[in-house]
Design an enzyme around this catalytic site. Structure first.
Site, PDB file in Angstrom:
ATOM      1  N   HIS A  25      -5.094  20.034  19.406  1.00 34.09           N
ATOM      2  CA  HIS A  25      -3.881  20.578  18.778  1.00 34.09           C
ATOM      3  C   HIS A  25      -2.781  20.891  19.804  1.00 34.09           C
ATOM      4  CE1 HIS A  25      -2.106  21.941  15.125  1.00 34.09           C
ATOM      5  NE2 HIS A  25      -2.163  23.226  15.365  1.00 34.09           N
ATOM      6  N   SER A  60       2.451  23.028  16.010  1.00 32.04           N
ATOM      7  CA  SER A  60       1.835  23.372  14.733  1.00 32.04           C
ATOM      8  C   SER A  60       2.893  23.849  13.736  1.00 32.04           C
ATOM      9  CB  SER A  60       0.753  24.420  14.975  1.00 32.04           C
ATOM     10  OG  SER A  60      -0.133  24.448  13.912  1.00 32.04           O
ATOM     11  N   ASP A  69      -7.027  15.855  16.646  1.00 30.31           N
ATOM     12  CA  ASP A  69      -6.613  17.163  16.131  1.00 30.31           C
ATOM     13  C   ASP A  69      -6.680  17.101  14.607  1.00 30.31           C
ATOM     14  OD1 ASP A  69      -5.333  19.474  15.327  1.00 30.31           O
ATOM     15  OD2 ASP A  69      -3.323  18.759  15.896  1.00 30.31           O
TER      16      ASP A  69
END
Ligand code: NAG
Ligand code: NAG
Ligand code: NAG
Ligand code: NAG
Ligand code: NAG
Ligand code: NAG
Ligand code: NAG
Length: 459
Positions: free
Chosen positions: A426, A149, A401
């Site tokens: 994710h 991320s 995601d």
């Protein structure tokens, strides 16, 4: 504000305890001027359990993101799973202004004179300073950056900015393109919708319908908004003037569920079961005969996120992400460099129409933090899509995601491979191996490992 935190991986129910040590590294508060020369101590967790000085392997370096570094250390099982094979030295560096790495102690969040130093490029410079220190003191040659991320954005940017310090990077679910004029603002909600529609089309349709039911109540005077409060067991008072806070909180909840839609239960943001999107949709996979019934179904569906543990007394609309995350820091970053536009039309997504209005966004940032965001700085500093001169970065994304829309999905040159994990949530690939893993994630990890071996010259 949308949580990028979910990068925060989550505990697998079978997560093991990892053994690491703590080191405090002193680095400058401001790396980019000579107007001040004071420093602070950042927290670094490390493990040399697999490292062998007589036959030194690489450093595996986690570029910490917006949260306590212990969380990433415990939730990036991939680095631990690979460490023995590579005889790697494991390092997890905490991002400034998060966890225990506070440049101004408990005053760090007082005013922009302190949190103005909370930027991605200052954090990258902290990491560079630390890596230089490690190289000066350990017999290591190769360094591989890992991150998920926002942490994945940082690992890609470390390789781009400091290629002499970083030899290769795995940028998992890294939305480095989630910026204005680079990625369309509606893509996030479209993918959330895809994840829900895959579980059940009827579920997604019911969610789309629920906004109208909610609006009817919300606009129906104080009795209507009181019914909203009662239906969702909201802690706060709900008034016609602010029932949209409940709406936005529901909206965020679906996004969070999609991000953490792993095949096994996890407990980080919140305790959730395996396949939480499917579980949530099981309450909405039917025809409802009236609005009240529909909203009851929505309550059950979002409770899969907010109250799977059964310990939630009332739902706190001020906190969409979970119990142990404070999104104070990330909200500041979105008000300086990480301005990420979001919007929806309620047609191609299952939400309600809302637009991206930078003028309004800027006003809110100025009012709340005294800072004026720079809409274009991320693209100017890091290149946006124009990174074909970069090399040795794996960009991995789960196709379900919501953040994958802002990820690199097209290979820009032979040394920037793209790995798509079908059905993946994710940064699923960064988690430790599990018996419940899908063939897609197993294969993604194998591909990633081959690239890393190739790029650092390991056999
Ligand atoms: C991480 O794991 C360690 C060791 O297993 C444990 O002591 C610590 O509480 C965990 N911290 C978090 C934030 O998960
Ligand atoms: C930097 O540090 C030195 C002492 O180490 C000090 O004399 C000097 O005033 C400091 N400030 C700046 C802006 O250089
Ligand atoms: C709201 O509810 C109260 C108490 O139940 C009732 O007396 C009142 O008439 C209602 N107001 C409206 C506008 O429906
Ligand atoms: C709505 O506004 C009231 C009055 O200011 C406040 O007490 C309440 O917490 C707000 N509710 C929400 C959900 O934001
Ligand atoms: C959470 O679940 C428990 C147990 O089922 C229940 O008593 C409680 O009311 C629920 N809380 C909310 C906010 O729905
Ligand atoms: C996060 O909160 C949950 C409770 O919701 C708790 O079980 C867990 O230990 C917390 N994790 C950390 C890292 O504090
Ligand atoms: C955007 O926000 C500004 C400031 O609040 C407002 O004046 C303007 O009308 C908004 N634009 C749109 C298209 O909604």
């Amino acid at each position: 504000m949308k949580l990028l935190v979910c990068l925060f991986g989550l505990f697998a129910s079978f997560a093991q305890g990892y053994d690491y040590q703590t080191f405090w590294f002193e680095t400058k508060i401001d790396h980019f001027s000579f107007a001040r020369n004071d420093s602070f101590k950042m927290r670094v967790l490390y493990s040399d359990k697999y490292f062998d000085s007589s036959e030194p392997g690489p450093v595996f370096f986690y570029t910490g993101n917006e949260g306590d570094i212990e969380t990433f250390t415990n939730n990036t099982g991939l680095m631990w799973d690979w460490a023995a094979d590579f005889k790697a030295l494991l390092i997890f560096a905490e991002h400034r202004f998060y966890g225990k790495s506070m440049p101004f102690g408990d005053k760090s969040y007082d005013t922009y004179k302190q949190y103005g130093y909370l930027t991605a490029e200052q954090a990258l410079a902290d990491f560079a300073d630390l890596i230089q220190h490690v190289k000066n003191n350990w017999p290591v040659k190769k360094v591989v950056a890992f991150g998920g991320s926002y942490g994945g954005m940082l690992s890609a940017w470390m390789r781009i900015k400091y290629p002499w310090l970083i030899d290769a990077a795995i940028a998992a679910s890294a939305p480095i393109l989630q910026f204005q004029d680079v990625t369309a603002c509606g893509v996030f909600d479209k993918i959330v919708t895809k994840a829900f529609a895959k579980a059940s089309e009827r579920c997604a349709d019911n969610i789309r319908r629920s906004w109208i039911a909610l609006e009817k109540l919300g606009k129906d005077g104080e009795n209507g908004s009181a019914l909203i409060r009662e239906n969702f067991r909201i802690c706060q008072n709900v008034l016609p003037s602010n029932y949209t806070a409940v709406r936005d909180w529901l909206h965020d909840t679906y996004g969070n569920l999609a991000m953490i839609n792993y095949p096994y239960g996890t407990n980080f943001l919140k305790k959730v079961p395996g396949h939480p999107v499917q579980v949530s949709c099981s309450f909405l996979d039917k025809d409802f005969h009236c609005d009240a019934e529909l909203l009851k179904g929505v309550y059950q569906a979002i409770n899969v996120f907010h109250n799977f543990s059964g310990d939630t007394q009332c739902n706190d609309v001020g906190n969409s992400g979970g119990d142990n995350i404070s999104d104070a820091g990330w909200n500041i970053q979105t008000c300086n460099e990480m301005v990420m536009p979001f919007c929806g039309d309620g047609q191609e997504d299952m939400f309600y129409p809302y637009s991206w209005n930078f003028t309004q966004f800027r006003k809110d940032c100025e009012k709340k933090y005294g800072m004026t965001p720079d809409l274009n700085i991320a693209r100017r500093m890091f290149g946006g899509r124009d990174i074909s001169a970069a090399s040795n970065i794996v960009f991995s994304n789960g196709d379900l995601d919501p953040w994958c829309g802002g990820g690199v999905l097209k290979q820009l040159n032979p040394t920037l491979p793209v790995v798509i994990i079908e059905g993946g949530a994710h940064h699923y690939d960064l988690r430790s191996a599990s018996p419940l893993d899908t063939p897609a994630v197993i294969s993604a990890r194998n591909v990633e490992k081959e690239y890393i071996k190739l790029w650092i010259g390991a056999s």
